[in-house]
Design an enzyme around this catalytic site. Sequence first.
Site, PDB file in Angstrom:
ATOM      1  N   ARG A 104     -35.340   6.075  25.002  1.00  0.00           N
ATOM      2  CA  ARG A 104     -34.597   6.027  26.156  1.00  0.00           C
ATOM      3  C   ARG A 104     -34.633   7.093  27.162  1.00  0.00           C
ATOM      4  NH1 ARG A 104     -28.904   3.640  25.298  1.00  0.00           N
ATOM      5  NH2 ARG A 104     -28.992   4.997  22.813  1.00  0.00           N
ATOM      6  N   THR A 108     -31.362   7.797  32.499  1.00  0.00           N
ATOM      7  CA  THR A 108     -32.047   6.395  33.251  1.00  0.00           C
ATOM      8  C   THR A 108     -31.183   5.046  32.308  1.00  0.00           C
ATOM      9  OG1 THR A 108     -34.157   5.778  32.663  1.00  0.00           O
ATOM     10  CG2 THR A 108     -33.581   7.203  34.614  1.00  0.00           C
ATOM     11  N   ASP A 200     -26.615   7.654  15.775  1.00  0.00           N
ATOM     12  CA  ASP A 200     -28.115   7.321  15.791  1.00  0.00           C
ATOM     13  C   ASP A 200     -28.010   7.223  14.148  1.00  0.00           C
ATOM     14  OD1 ASP A 200     -30.575   8.741  15.862  1.00  0.00           O
ATOM     15  OD2 ASP A 200     -30.411   8.788  18.030  1.00  0.00           O
ATOM     16  N   ASP A 203     -31.557   9.831  13.424  1.00  0.00           N
ATOM     17  CA  ASP A 203     -31.113  10.094  12.564  1.00  0.00           C
ATOM     18  C   ASP A 203     -30.778  10.518  11.450  1.00  0.00           C
ATOM     19  OD1 ASP A 203     -31.793  12.190  14.593  1.00  0.00           O
ATOM     20  OD2 ASP A 203     -30.039  12.412  15.771  1.00  0.00           O
TER      21      ASP A 203
END
Length: 209
Positions: A104, A108, A200, A203
């Site tokens: 991503r 945006t 995340d 991660d």
Amino acid sequence: MDGVHVINHPLIQHKLTIIRDVNTGAKEFRELVEEVSMLMAYEVTRNFPVTEIEVETPIAKASGQMVSGKKIAIIPVLRAGLGMVSGILRLIPTAKVGHIGVYRDPETLNPIEYYCKLPFDLLERELIIVDPMLATGGSAAAAIQFLKQKGATQIRMVSLIAAPEGIKHVREKHPNVDIYVAAIDDRLNSHGYIVPGLGDAGDRLFGTK
């Protein structure tokens, strides 16, 4: 919602709660994601067609069933989707594995593809796209669109946790793709993370920040 399947088996929910916990370390997190993925695959494949066969037991002949029809391919969305592959392979060891890299744009939030490697017999297979988090739905929708452009028609999407926004986006773009999740959370925050979510996933799987 049509085409959306929430798998709320007690074992899945128990393990998902530990996965969410901020105190769960990377090793245990990886193991639990693998286990939940395997348990979810059991439900995702529930309606696969079977064929009757006959086998010879040590005692006598016996009739049984084996999965028939198209073969299976697991398509993880890099990188977090990698954490779900081994669990499903334990259940379906003959599945092939493809990879789609999508990230991503931090400004945006739009998906950008950067890598794709798929089985050569893609069109002969039932495809299971895996990504632990279905957040905005942008990456998932882009991955599905890429597979459709290659001619794929039998596609299922599997995530541990989804946001309503992500489900809505994927269903609007690909109404013929069923979505399987272990939980639908409240919403996305301003950074595109699922709330309450689990942080995340990439991660936490790989011990990065």
